[in-house]
Design an enzyme around this catalytic site. Structure first.
Site, mmCIF file in Angstrom:
data_model
loop_
_atom_site.group_PDB
_atom_site.id
_atom_site.type_symbol
_atom_site.label_atom_id
_atom_site.label_comp_id
_atom_site.label_asym_id
_atom_site.label_seq_id
_atom_site.Cartn_x
_atom_site.Cartn_y
_atom_site.Cartn_z
ATOM 1 N N ASN A 35 0.784 -1.051 -0.046
ATOM 2 C CA ASN A 35 0.003 0.037 0.021
ATOM 3 C C ASN A 35 1.094 1.094 -0.005
ATOM 4 O O ASN A 35 2.179 1.150 0.316
ATOM 5 C CB ASN A 35 -0.941 -0.145 1.364
ATOM 6 C CG ASN A 35 -0.151 0.036 2.542
ATOM 7 O OD1 ASN A 35 0.343 0.903 2.874
ATOM 8 N ND2 ASN A 35 -0.210 -1.193 3.146
ATOM 9 N N ASP A 66 -3.104 -6.796 5.370
ATOM 10 C CA ASP A 66 -4.053 -7.905 6.086
ATOM 11 C C ASP A 66 -3.993 -9.352 5.177
ATOM 12 O O ASP A 66 -4.271 -10.096 5.984
ATOM 13 C CB ASP A 66 -5.579 -7.403 5.834
ATOM 14 C CG ASP A 66 -5.750 -5.995 6.800
ATOM 15 O OD1 ASP A 66 -5.078 -6.099 7.864
ATOM 16 O OD2 ASP A 66 -6.432 -5.332 6.430
ATOM 17 N N LYS A 89 10.938 -15.756 -11.115
ATOM 18 C CA LYS A 89 10.032 -14.688 -11.429
ATOM 19 C C LYS A 89 8.909 -15.036 -12.370
ATOM 20 O O LYS A 89 9.213 -15.914 -13.079
ATOM 21 C CB LYS A 89 11.095 -13.507 -12.366
ATOM 22 C CG LYS A 89 10.065 -12.519 -12.976
ATOM 23 C CD LYS A 89 11.031 -11.596 -13.459
ATOM 24 C CE LYS A 89 9.894 -10.395 -14.246
ATOM 25 N NZ LYS A 89 10.407 -9.970 -15.296
ATOM 26 N N PHE A 129 -4.022 2.917 14.796
ATOM 27 C CA PHE A 129 -4.211 3.951 13.850
ATOM 28 C C PHE A 129 -5.329 3.221 13.202
ATOM 29 O O PHE A 129 -5.354 2.189 12.834
ATOM 30 C CB PHE A 129 -3.324 4.353 13.112
ATOM 31 C CG PHE A 129 -2.559 5.664 13.658
ATOM 32 C CD1 PHE A 129 -1.713 5.492 14.725
ATOM 33 C CD2 PHE A 129 -2.455 6.944 12.965
ATOM 34 C CE1 PHE A 129 -0.996 6.508 15.288
ATOM 35 C CE2 PHE A 129 -1.717 7.904 13.275
ATOM 36 C CZ PHE A 129 -1.042 7.772 14.607
ATOM 37 N N LYS A 157 -12.641 -0.886 16.152
ATOM 38 C CA LYS A 157 -11.223 -1.336 16.393
ATOM 39 C C LYS A 157 -10.526 -0.814 17.683
ATOM 40 O O LYS A 157 -9.816 -2.061 18.185
ATOM 41 C CB LYS A 157 -10.343 -0.527 15.375
ATOM 42 C CG LYS A 157 -10.625 -1.304 13.801
ATOM 43 C CD LYS A 157 -9.806 -0.411 12.767
ATOM 44 C CE LYS A 157 -10.190 -0.875 11.524
ATOM 45 N NZ LYS A 157 -9.688 -0.048 10.328
ATOM 46 N N LYS A 202 -9.452 -4.605 19.633
ATOM 47 C CA LYS A 202 -7.938 -4.512 19.895
ATOM 48 C C LYS A 202 -7.389 -4.135 21.325
ATOM 49 O O LYS A 202 -6.573 -4.228 21.288
ATOM 50 C CB LYS A 202 -7.243 -4.096 18.624
ATOM 51 C CG LYS A 202 -7.675 -4.378 17.315
ATOM 52 C CD LYS A 202 -6.666 -3.808 16.185
ATOM 53 C CE LYS A 202 -7.210 -4.228 14.936
ATOM 54 N NZ LYS A 202 -6.448 -3.953 13.801
#
Ligand code: CTP
Length: 397
Positions: free
Chosen positions: A211, A280, A290, A324, A338, A342
């Site tokens: 990301n 995730d 490859k 976060f 969350k 958590k």
């Protein structure tokens, strides 16, 4: 943005070393960060850089003599000492270090320093053999005992051709230590574990799922915690950011590597801040060659990565745990879920996709959601400032 420098009275003391040219650059940095910077030079420093250079950069008269030369009755070394928030001596020669260590006051700078009560940073810069000489080392030890901050010189090839320690650190690094000296040391004795950046989950040696996290928020938290006296470890996925000063940086690539490094350190941490954008999922199959293209369509099976933060939440004892939440919608609801799931003390929610917030930007617009159900929305701020507000709230806990 270096807010702590803004509007502060900083006195730059320049003594006669070749690195005096770098002090001009440092002075410019001070001024661009909003400091009211004034310069006191020794007579020998004038051989290297003229006072006019410092006057032009600071916009203020430079003090070079104990005695006022233009009829102004003010005794600058006493006035400036009383007004200063911090003093930086760069470069500090063996001679000025010797004077400071022994209380000798025979010029403007050495006299001024005796009247100073704020933090003083001394940046020794000289030939390696001079720096390593017993007398200079003895004098530096004395200055440390007297409460001066000594910024160690860098090693490398010096102007005199010698190779070794003696080089004045880069202006940005001196500024970083100045910030350390100015911030309250309210995290002294605390261990802070921070995660940052993305993770990369490979399916072949050259391709991966990831990301666009830049790591800026986590690096800002690590730097801010160090500036406030904390002992900081930063476990980070791949980023282009340089290691923050005096932070122990552990660079990892995958979520599994991040998890291993975090679990190894979590028991000794007092505060854990997880800014990392952990992937995730990871490809179920990873090949060592490859993958070649062909005419077919391909489907990739993904398997779940461990939720590192959730696992810390289960295992944690006394630690303060901060997560976060990057969301594109329903920020409050998702963040609250969350926080509970958590077992966090605080979650920092931000809506990604806004121009001044989220991945890659220097600023962030966040809302803090606390365990007791309260929340606090912060205005758009530089990530460095978000980090400090976050630490303020953590310290209150
Ligand atoms: N996190 C983690 N390990 C994961 C996923 C997330 O430690 N495998 C942590 C992040 O570092 C962050 C918090 O969990 O502090 C929330 O991450 P986020 O990506 O916003 O949420 P997820 O829990 O992954 O949920 P979703 O992707 O469904 O929004």
């Amino acid at each position: 943005m270096k807010k702590i420098i803004d509007k502060k009275n900083i006195v730059l003391g320049v003594s006669g070393g070749i690195a005096a040219y770098k002090s001009a650059e440092f002075l410019r940095l001070l001024v661009t960060n909003g400091a009211n910077a004034r310069v006191i030079m020794t007579q020998n420093a004038k051989w290297f850089v003229g006072p006019v250079t410092f006057e032009a950069l600071s916009g203020q008269k430079v003090c070079t003599s104990l005695f006022e030369e233009e009829g102004d009755a003010s005794i600058k070394h006493i006035d400036w000492a009383g007004e200063a928030d911090a003093v930086v001596i760069a470069p500090a020669t063996a001679n000025i270090i010797g004077k400071f260590a022994h209380g000798i006051a025979d010029d403007a700078l050495s006299t001024f320093i005796l009247a100073v009560t704020c933090p003083v940073l001394v940046c020794p810069s000289m030939n390696t053999h001079m720096f390593e000489s017993r007398s200079v080392q003895r004098n530096l030890d004395q200055l440390k005992t007297d409460g001066y901050f000594i910024i160690d010189p860098e090693s490398g090839e010096l102007a005199c051709g010698t190779i070794g320690p003696g080089r004045l650190p880069e202006p940005e690094d001196i500024l970083d230590r100045l910030m350390y000296a100015l911030y309250p040391n309210d995290l002294t004795g605390k261990r802070i574990l921070v995660t940052a950046g993305p993770t990369c989950e490979h399916f072949d040696p050259v391709r991966f799922i990831s990301n666009p996290s830049s790591g800026k928020m986590g690096f800002a938290v690590a730097k801010a915690a160090e500036h406030r006296g904390g002992t900081v470890s930063l476990v980070t996925g791949p980023t282009n950011l340089a290691d923050p000063n005096r932070v122990s940086v552990i660079r990892v690539r995958t979520a599994q590597e991040m998890a291993d490094e975090v679990f190894e350190r979590m028991d000794t941490a007092d505060i854990i801040v997880k800014t990392a954008a952990v992937s995730d999922y990871k490809p179920k199959d990873q090949v060592e060659y490859k993958v070649k293209k062909d005419e077919k369509e391909h489907a990739m099976l993904l398997e779940k990565n461990l939720d590192i933060l959730k696992e810390i939440g289960k295992r944690k004892k006394q630690q303060i745990l901060v997560g976060f939440a990057a969301e594109t919608e329903n920020l409050a609801e998702n963040a609250a879920n969350k926080l509970a799931e958590k077992r966090l003390d605080l979650i920092v929610g931000n809506l990604i996709g806004e121009p001044a917030s989220g991945f890659g930007t220097d600023t962030n617009t966040v809302t803090l959601f606390f365990k007791d159900g309260t929340k606090e929305s912060l205005p758009t701020m530089h990530k460095d400032d978000v980090a400090h507000v976050l630490l303020d709230r953590i310290i209150k806990m």
